[in-house]
Design an enzyme around this catalytic site. Structure first.
Site, PDB file in Angstrom:
ATOM      1  N   HIS A  96     -16.293 -15.895  16.578  1.00 61.26           N
ATOM      2  CA  HIS A  96     -17.730 -15.943  16.297  1.00 61.26           C
ATOM      3  C   HIS A  96     -18.354 -17.115  17.065  1.00 61.26           C
ATOM      4  O   HIS A  96     -17.735 -18.168  17.203  1.00 61.26           O
ATOM      5  CB  HIS A  96     -17.978 -16.093  14.796  1.00 61.26           C
ATOM      6  CG  HIS A  96     -19.418 -15.882  14.440  1.00 61.26           C
ATOM      7  ND1 HIS A  96     -20.362 -16.870  14.589  1.00 61.26           N
ATOM      8  CD2 HIS A  96     -20.081 -14.784  14.004  1.00 61.26           C
ATOM      9  CE1 HIS A  96     -21.549 -16.383  14.240  1.00 61.26           C
ATOM     10  NE2 HIS A  96     -21.397 -15.118  13.884  1.00 61.26           N
ATOM     11  N   GLU A 166     -22.466  -9.813  20.229  1.00 59.44           N
ATOM     12  CA  GLU A 166     -23.473 -10.625  19.549  1.00 59.44           C
ATOM     13  C   GLU A 166     -24.101 -11.595  20.541  1.00 59.44           C
ATOM     14  O   GLU A 166     -23.549 -12.672  20.798  1.00 59.44           O
ATOM     15  CB  GLU A 166     -22.828 -11.453  18.433  1.00 59.44           C
ATOM     16  CG  GLU A 166     -22.245 -10.645  17.305  1.00 59.44           C
ATOM     17  CD  GLU A 166     -22.271 -11.439  15.996  1.00 59.44           C
ATOM     18  OE1 GLU A 166     -22.899 -10.976  15.055  1.00 59.44           O
ATOM     19  OE2 GLU A 166     -21.684 -12.527  15.943  1.00 59.44           O
TER      20      GLU A 166
HETATM   21  P1  PGA Z   1     -27.640 -12.950  11.557  1.00 58.88           P
HETATM   22  O1  PGA Z   1     -26.132 -13.400  11.892  1.00 58.88           O
HETATM   23  O2  PGA Z   1     -27.594 -11.488  11.199  1.00 58.88           O
HETATM   24  O3  PGA Z   1     -28.055 -13.814  10.414  1.00 58.88           O
HETATM   25  O4  PGA Z   1     -28.443 -13.181  12.809  1.00 58.88           O
HETATM   26  C1  PGA Z   1     -25.261 -12.539  12.575  1.00 58.88           C
HETATM   27  C2  PGA Z   1     -23.945 -13.216  12.845  1.00 58.88           C
HETATM   28  O5  PGA Z   1     -23.924 -14.426  13.091  1.00 58.88           O
HETATM   29  O6  PGA Z   1     -22.874 -12.580  12.842  1.00 58.88           O
END
Ligand code: PGA
Length: 254
Positions: A96, A166
């Protein structure tokens, strides 16, 4: 693809065990009515045992938010894949951006993926660019990140991997990436995955999108962005938003 996959990343929420149990109950109840959507909740580690139902079969699976890059021996404060699996976790988020931001390298991500796989956990491997520059340099960054994060991961294990795209600039932001761009980028990350594992595994790897996903944009991201699932953060601990998100996703025809 038989089912879509929603992985709720609770991050460092909530603050109490009783609230964690409430959120898990909410997710379980909402998941019970879904037809083609699979749900994973990833609470803070200490809440995992309380978030695992004693009643089988469960409507949600439970995942961890991180894993040690080591299997055993002296590593104070670390939690191995085997411990997580023995607790009942079946998924783990790896790489992450918030963990990468405090120093996790692609090499460590690769070790963690291998640890997860050998412990029988499905790693949800996060990749994403920090910024989206005009010149398109972010594409190279992303390709390198994928190549190095999966270096040394056995090809035979590709089918147990979940890839989460992401874009870091869209995490914790006001708006998600546009669904049309998500579609483009999901193809791009699949292509980079194919460079490592080959064409067939890349056709099969589920690609999730994460970054400011809400119950409002979820259906569009799934239908226009054509991803296999979502990785919501804030919305996954929202007592009304998460059930709405799950139902919105489930209502998009497969
Ligand atoms: P968020 O976070 O949906 O609050 O933007 C997503 C993540 O960090 O996996």
């Amino acid at each position: 693809m038989n089912k879509r996959l929603i992985v709720g990343n609770w991050k460092m929420n909530p603050l109490t065990l009783s609230d964690a149990k409430k959120i898990a109950r909410m997710a379980r109840r909402a998941a019970a009515s879904l037809l083609h959507t699979e749900v994973v909740i990833c609470p803070p580690l200490v809440f995992i045992p309380a978030c695992i139902s004693k009643i089988e079969p469960d409507t949600v699976s439970v995942g961890a938010q991180n894993i040690s890059a080591y299997e055993d021996s002296p590593h104070t404060g670390e939690i191995s894949g085997t411990i997580l699996h023995n607790l009942g976790a079946r998924y783990v988020i790896v790489g992450h951006s918030e963990v990468r931001a405090v120093g996790e390298s692609d090499e460590t991500v690769s070790k963690k993926i291998q640890m997860a796989l050998s412990a029988g956990l499905r790693p949800v491997v996060c990749v994403g660019e920090l910024v989206r520059d005009e010149g398109g340099a972010y594409m190279d960054t992303l390709r390198t990140q994928i190549r190095d994060s999966f270096a040394n991961v056995p090809k035979s294990q590709a089918r147990n991997i979940v890839l989460a795209y992401e874009p870091v600039w869209a995490i914790g932001a006001k708006e998600a990436m546009l669904p049309e761009q998500i579609y483009e980028m999901s193809l791009f990350v699949k292509k980079a995955f194919a460079d490592v594992f080959g064409h067939d595994p890349a056709m099969k790897v589920p690609v999730l999108y994460g970054g400011s996903v809400t119950y409002r944009n979820a259906a569009d991201i799934i239908s226009v962005g054509k991803v296999d699932g979502l990785l919501p953060g804030r919305e996954s601990v929202n007592m009304s938003g998460f059930p709405d998100l799950l139902h919105a996703v489930d209502s998009v025809p497969i």
